[in-house]
Design a protein around this motif. Structure first.
Motif, PDB file in Angstrom:
ATOM      1  N   ASP A 138       6.787  -4.562  12.356  1.00  0.00           N
ATOM      2  CA  ASP A 138       6.809  -5.803  11.577  1.00  0.00           C
ATOM      3  C   ASP A 138       6.534  -5.551  10.097  1.00  0.00           C
ATOM      4  O   ASP A 138       6.145  -6.461   9.363  1.00  0.00           O
ATOM      5  N   ALA A 139       6.724  -4.330   9.642  1.00  0.00           N
ATOM      6  CA  ALA A 139       6.451  -3.977   8.246  1.00  0.00           C
ATOM      7  C   ALA A 139       7.715  -3.475   7.554  1.00  0.00           C
ATOM      8  O   ALA A 139       8.594  -2.889   8.181  1.00  0.00           O
ATOM      9  N   CYS A 140       7.794  -3.719   6.235  1.00  0.00           N
ATOM     10  CA  CYS A 140       8.872  -3.183   5.404  1.00  0.00           C
ATOM     11  C   CYS A 140       8.350  -1.936   4.692  1.00  0.00           C
ATOM     12  O   CYS A 140       7.167  -1.855   4.359  1.00  0.00           O
ATOM     13  N   TYR A 141       9.213  -0.983   4.474  1.00  0.00           N
ATOM     14  CA  TYR A 141       8.775   0.210   3.755  1.00  0.00           C
ATOM     15  C   TYR A 141       9.869   0.742   2.845  1.00  0.00           C
ATOM     16  O   TYR A 141      11.066   0.522   3.070  1.00  0.00           O
ATOM     17  N   ILE A 142       9.432   1.417   1.794  1.00  0.00           N
ATOM     18  CA  ILE A 142      10.319   2.124   0.870  1.00  0.00           C
ATOM     19  C   ILE A 142       9.797   3.548   0.755  1.00  0.00           C
ATOM     20  O   ILE A 142       8.603   3.761   0.539  1.00  0.00           O
ATOM     21  N   THR A 143      10.663   4.515   0.925  1.00  0.00           N
ATOM     22  CA  THR A 143      10.292   5.917   0.767  1.00  0.00           C
ATOM     23  C   THR A 143      10.819   6.419  -0.572  1.00  0.00           C
ATOM     24  O   THR A 143      11.991   6.205  -0.900  1.00  0.00           O
ATOM     25  N   MET A 144       9.935   7.050  -1.338  1.00  0.00           N
ATOM     26  CA  MET A 144      10.323   7.459  -2.683  1.00  0.00           C
ATOM     27  C   MET A 144       9.759   8.838  -3.022  1.00  0.00           C
ATOM     28  O   MET A 144       8.967   9.405  -2.270  1.00  0.00           O
ATOM     29  N   GLU A 145      10.180   9.330  -4.159  1.00  0.00           N
ATOM     30  CA  GLU A 145       9.703  10.606  -4.683  1.00  0.00           C
ATOM     31  C   GLU A 145       8.178  10.569  -4.824  1.00  0.00           C
ATOM     32  O   GLU A 145       7.613   9.600  -5.329  1.00  0.00           O
ATOM     33  N   TYR A 146       7.526  11.627  -4.374  1.00  0.00           N
ATOM     34  CA  TYR A 146       6.069  11.703  -4.493  1.00  0.00           C
ATOM     35  C   TYR A 146       5.690  12.362  -5.811  1.00  0.00           C
ATOM     36  O   TYR A 146       6.147  13.455  -6.127  1.00  0.00           O
ATOM     37  N   ILE A 182       0.848  -1.182   0.000  1.00  0.00           N
ATOM     38  CA  ILE A 182       0.000   0.000   0.000  1.00  0.00           C
ATOM     39  C   ILE A 182       0.888   1.238   0.000  1.00  0.00           C
ATOM     40  O   ILE A 182       1.916   1.275   0.676  1.00  0.00           O
ATOM     41  N   VAL A 183       0.493   2.249  -0.759  1.00  0.00           N
ATOM     42  CA  VAL A 183       1.293   3.465  -0.885  1.00  0.00           C
ATOM     43  C   VAL A 183       0.586   4.610  -0.165  1.00  0.00           C
ATOM     44  O   VAL A 183      -0.620   4.816  -0.329  1.00  0.00           O
ATOM     45  N   TYR A 184       1.349   5.338   0.641  1.00  0.00           N
ATOM     46  CA  TYR A 184       0.824   6.465   1.409  1.00  0.00           C
ATOM     47  C   TYR A 184       1.542   7.749   1.022  1.00  0.00           C
ATOM     48  O   TYR A 184       2.737   7.738   0.684  1.00  0.00           O
ATOM     49  N   ALA A 241       6.344   9.591  -0.947  1.00  0.00           N
ATOM     50  CA  ALA A 241       5.433   8.453  -1.036  1.00  0.00           C
ATOM     51  C   ALA A 241       6.093   7.290  -0.297  1.00  0.00           C
ATOM     52  O   ALA A 241       7.296   7.045  -0.452  1.00  0.00           O
ATOM     53  N   ILE A 242       5.311   6.591   0.530  1.00  0.00           N
ATOM     54  CA  ILE A 242       5.837   5.449   1.271  1.00  0.00           C
ATOM     55  C   ILE A 242       5.052   4.201   0.871  1.00  0.00           C
ATOM     56  O   ILE A 242       3.827   4.167   0.997  1.00  0.00           O
ATOM     57  N   LYS A 243       5.775   3.206   0.361  1.00  0.00           N
ATOM     58  CA  LYS A 243       5.154   1.915   0.075  1.00  0.00           C
ATOM     59  C   LYS A 243       5.466   0.994   1.241  1.00  0.00           C
ATOM     60  O   LYS A 243       6.632   0.823   1.621  1.00  0.00           O
ATOM     61  N   ILE A 244       4.420   0.399   1.826  1.00  0.00           N
ATOM     62  CA  ILE A 244       4.604  -0.394   3.028  1.00  0.00           C
ATOM     63  C   ILE A 244       3.889  -1.733   2.904  1.00  0.00           C
ATOM     64  O   ILE A 244       2.815  -1.824   2.305  1.00  0.00           O
ATOM     65  N   ALA A 245       4.492  -2.787   3.410  1.00  0.00           N
ATOM     66  CA  ALA A 245       3.894  -4.117   3.388  1.00  0.00           C
ATOM     67  C   ALA A 245       4.175  -4.809   4.714  1.00  0.00           C
ATOM     68  O   ALA A 245       5.298  -4.791   5.216  1.00  0.00           O
ATOM     69  N   HIS A 304      17.839   9.029 -12.654  1.00  0.00           N
ATOM     70  CA  HIS A 304      17.415   9.543 -13.956  1.00  0.00           C
ATOM     71  C   HIS A 304      16.180  10.409 -13.752  1.00  0.00           C
ATOM     72  O   HIS A 304      15.303  10.080 -12.948  1.00  0.00           O
ATOM     73  N   PRO A 305      16.090  11.532 -14.465  1.00  0.00           N
ATOM     74  CA  PRO A 305      14.955  12.451 -14.259  1.00  0.00           C
ATOM     75  C   PRO A 305      13.596  11.857 -14.605  1.00  0.00           C
ATOM     76  O   PRO A 305      12.568  12.390 -14.187  1.00  0.00           O
ATOM     77  N   ASN A 306      13.576  10.755 -15.340  1.00  0.00           N
ATOM     78  CA  ASN A 306      12.303  10.151 -15.729  1.00  0.00           C
ATOM     79  C   ASN A 306      12.048   8.802 -15.058  1.00  0.00           C
ATOM     80  O   ASN A 306      11.239   8.002 -15.527  1.00  0.00           O
ATOM     81  N   ILE A 307      12.759   8.565 -13.954  1.00  0.00           N
ATOM     82  CA  ILE A 307      12.526   7.384 -13.123  1.00  0.00           C
ATOM     83  C   ILE A 307      12.317   7.852 -11.693  1.00  0.00           C
ATOM     84  O   ILE A 307      13.100   8.666 -11.180  1.00  0.00           O
ATOM     85  N   VAL A 308      11.255   7.388 -11.057  1.00  0.00           N
ATOM     86  CA  VAL A 308      10.944   7.810  -9.692  1.00  0.00           C
ATOM     87  C   VAL A 308      12.118   7.497  -8.766  1.00  0.00           C
ATOM     88  O   VAL A 308      12.623   6.373  -8.730  1.00  0.00           O
ATOM     89  N   ALA A 309      12.557   8.503  -8.015  1.00  0.00           N
ATOM     90  CA  ALA A 309      13.731   8.366  -7.142  1.00  0.00           C
ATOM     91  C   ALA A 309      13.371   7.653  -5.843  1.00  0.00           C
ATOM     92  O   ALA A 309      12.293   7.862  -5.279  1.00  0.00           O
ATOM     93  N   ILE A 310      14.280   6.779  -5.389  1.00  0.00           N
ATOM     94  CA  ILE A 310      14.143   6.105  -4.096  1.00  0.00           C
ATOM     95  C   ILE A 310      14.967   6.874  -3.070  1.00  0.00           C
ATOM     96  O   ILE A 310      16.150   7.134  -3.280  1.00  0.00           O
ATOM     97  N   TYR A 311      14.343   7.244  -1.936  1.00  0.00           N
ATOM     98  CA  TYR A 311      15.031   8.011  -0.906  1.00  0.00           C
ATOM     99  C   TYR A 311      15.531   7.150   0.249  1.00  0.00           C
ATOM    100  O   TYR A 311      16.606   7.381   0.803  1.00  0.00           O
ATOM    101  N   ASP A 312      14.727   6.163   0.633  1.00  0.00           N
ATOM    102  CA  ASP A 312      15.024   5.455   1.878  1.00  0.00           C
ATOM    103  C   ASP A 312      14.316   4.103   1.862  1.00  0.00           C
ATOM    104  O   ASP A 312      13.356   3.897   1.109  1.00  0.00           O
ATOM    105  N   ALA A 313      14.776   3.186   2.689  1.00  0.00           N
ATOM    106  CA  ALA A 313      14.124   1.889   2.848  1.00  0.00           C
ATOM    107  C   ALA A 313      14.448   1.367   4.238  1.00  0.00           C
ATOM    108  O   ALA A 313      15.506   1.661   4.797  1.00  0.00           O
ATOM    109  N   GLY A 314      13.528   0.616   4.811  1.00  0.00           N
ATOM    110  CA  GLY A 314      13.788   0.089   6.144  1.00  0.00           C
ATOM    111  C   GLY A 314      12.662  -0.785   6.649  1.00  0.00           C
ATOM    112  O   GLY A 314      11.740  -1.149   5.909  1.00  0.00           O
ATOM    113  N   ILE A 315      12.748  -1.135   7.931  1.00  0.00           N
ATOM    114  CA  ILE A 315      11.741  -1.960   8.592  1.00  0.00           C
ATOM    115  C   ILE A 315      11.177  -1.164   9.754  1.00  0.00           C
ATOM    116  O   ILE A 315      11.920  -0.635  10.579  1.00  0.00           O
TER     117      ILE A 315
END
Length: 470
Positions: free
Chosen positions: A134-142, A72-74, A86-90, A120-131
């Protein structure tokens, strides 16, 4: 959407009605009506509990904005940098074994690893990732804008020129990813976004494959209507698979209809491997013939008959766009310079140097099977592969296969002797043919760059030869 293997399905049989045997699996997979998603990690997430999330690490959750194939993306706020993210979490179900949790966790973080190596300017940037707990998350460009899915509806179709420009930009972004060793494997309208400023962004590398990962996950992976024939057949996939998927997106963006559609998964996958869609111009008369030809080549069943790189697709789109627009600021030479500079051989050359080289060379298209140079002939020209593959043959034995960015014929140039081997085009190819006589008249700085590239090529081939002998 992600298909799992038969073995993976068995590990989740408590989540759906049991249907014993391979026949039941095929029926469940391919004869049910197509859906946007089927059982994925996001389905396993406790949605009620997910809605209550207010903070992940240092990020303040604002609202839920999407649900993708891997979570799910928040929309969230970074309180330190003062920017939206944007944070994707599972979160994984409690009934999974530790081994299964670890497997899914690695799969989830593969997106961060794949996209994280891309800048690359046309690929969504990844900022951070972690746990978090009990959930995994990825933080990315909104990205606040819509996906291309919005513009694939009959009443929302974009002008042909605008649709072509979007695919042109996406093709160049994919070429960058491919040159970094990343194959997306799930290109579809919902994974290409448009910012409010009109910038194209490719997102969701959740099932991407990196060269170092070998063949990656087994089983069908991707979204049915946009899978390449090799994905359907569960063969190893490379950059040409993404080109096929992008061709499907282009088709839908122009016509509002999917290139391959059916009442169930089986009929969709059958059409992908056995049938060609009607040309877009038959559904939308203002689509020019050149666009029909571009899509036909991108959707070729045989990967060797497709564009050999995303940059090849982008180049043809640029030619088409020049014809679609009444005026253009760029000249044909500038387009060719951009195309050539994407080839690894010329990565250290400046734009001015590449332009000067083009003035002293010829770009030639060579069909599959054509002999380019023959053993024993005397010629001081050498070649650089801009697209496609070629085989080096001696005494009817293939000594090596060379690809985009590699050169051949340089030994005859350096030694002043006749050709030591024959070179045959393995696929339709685009070659740069350079006359040694003309190169000798080029500035010394350009000659030195060529000599450096030749030296690197010789050392690489020597090292490979020694490795093969060992």
């Amino acid at each position: 959407m992600t298909f799992n293997t038969f073995e993976e399905e068995q590990s989740h049989k408590d989540k759906r009605p049991v249907s014993h045997g391979l026949t039941g699996w095929i029926r469940a997979k391919f004869f049910q009506p197509p859906q946007e998603t089927i059982s994925t990690l996001s389905d396993e997430l406790d949605l009620e509990e997910a809605e209550e999330i207010s903070r992940v690490g240092r990020y303040l959750v604002v609202e839920k904005i999407a649900q993708g194939s891997m979570g799910i993306v928040y929309l969230a706020r970074d309180p330190y940098i003062k920017r939206d993210v944007a944070i994707k979490i599972a979160r994984f179900p409690e009934q999974l074994s530790q081994e299964e949790v670890q497997k899914y966790r690695e799969r989830f973080f593969s997106e961060a690893q794949c996209a994280g190596r891309l800048n690359h300017p046309n690929i969504v940037a990844i900022y951070d990732a972690g746990i978090h707990k009990d959930a995994c998350y990825i933080t990315m460009e909104y990205i606040g804008g819509p996906t291309l899915k919005k513009y694939c509806k009959a009443k929302e179709l974009l002008p042909v020129t605008k649709a072509s420009e979007i695919i042109f930009v996406a093709a160049k972004a994919l070429d960058y990813a491919h040159r970094k060793g990343v194959v997306h494997r799930d290109i579809k309208p919902s994974n290409i976004m448009i910012t409010h400023q009109g910038v194209v962004k490719i997102t969701d590398f959740g099932i991407a494959k990196v060269d170092s990962q070998g063949e990656g996950r087994r089983g069908l992976v991707g979204s049915p209507c946009y899978m390449s024939p090799e994905q359907v057949k569960e063969l190893p996939v490379g950059e040409k698979s993404d080109i096929f998927s992008l061709g499907c997106v282009f088709y839908e963006l122009l016509t509002g209809k999917r290139a391959f559609y059916g009442d169930n998964y089986f009929s969709i996958l059958y059409k992908i491997t056995h049938e060609d869609p009607v040309p877009p111009s038959h559904l939308r008369p203002e689509v020019p013939e050149i666009i029909d030809k571009i899509i036909k080549r991108a959707l070729a069943k045989n990967p060797s008959e497709r564009y050999q790189s995303s940059m090849d697709l982008a180049y043809d789109l640029r030619v088409a766009l020049r014809g679609l627009k009444e005026a253009t600021r760029r000249t044909k030479m500038e387009d060719v310079v951009d195309y050539v500079r994407q080839v690894s051989f010329f990565e250290t050359f400046s734009r001015e140097q590449v332009q000067e080289i083009l003035m002293a060379s010829n770009l030639i298209k060579v069909p599959k099977g054509r002999v380019v140079v023959s053993e024993g002939e005397i010629d001081d020209s050498f070649y650089i592969i801009l697209s496609g593959k070629a085989a080096v043959v001696k005494n009817n034995n293939t000594l090596a296969t060379i690809e985009r960015g590699e050169c051949f014929g340089e030994m005859a140039y350096l030694s002043g002797q006749s050709r030591a081997a024959t070179v045959v085009a393995v696929t339709d190819s685009i070659l740069m043919k350079i006359s040694a006589t003309l190169l000798d008249r080029a500035p010394q700085s350009i000659q030195l760059l060529f000599l450096k590239k030749f030296a690197i090529t010789l050392l690489t081939r020597l090292a490979k030869s020694n490795q093969d002998k060992a």
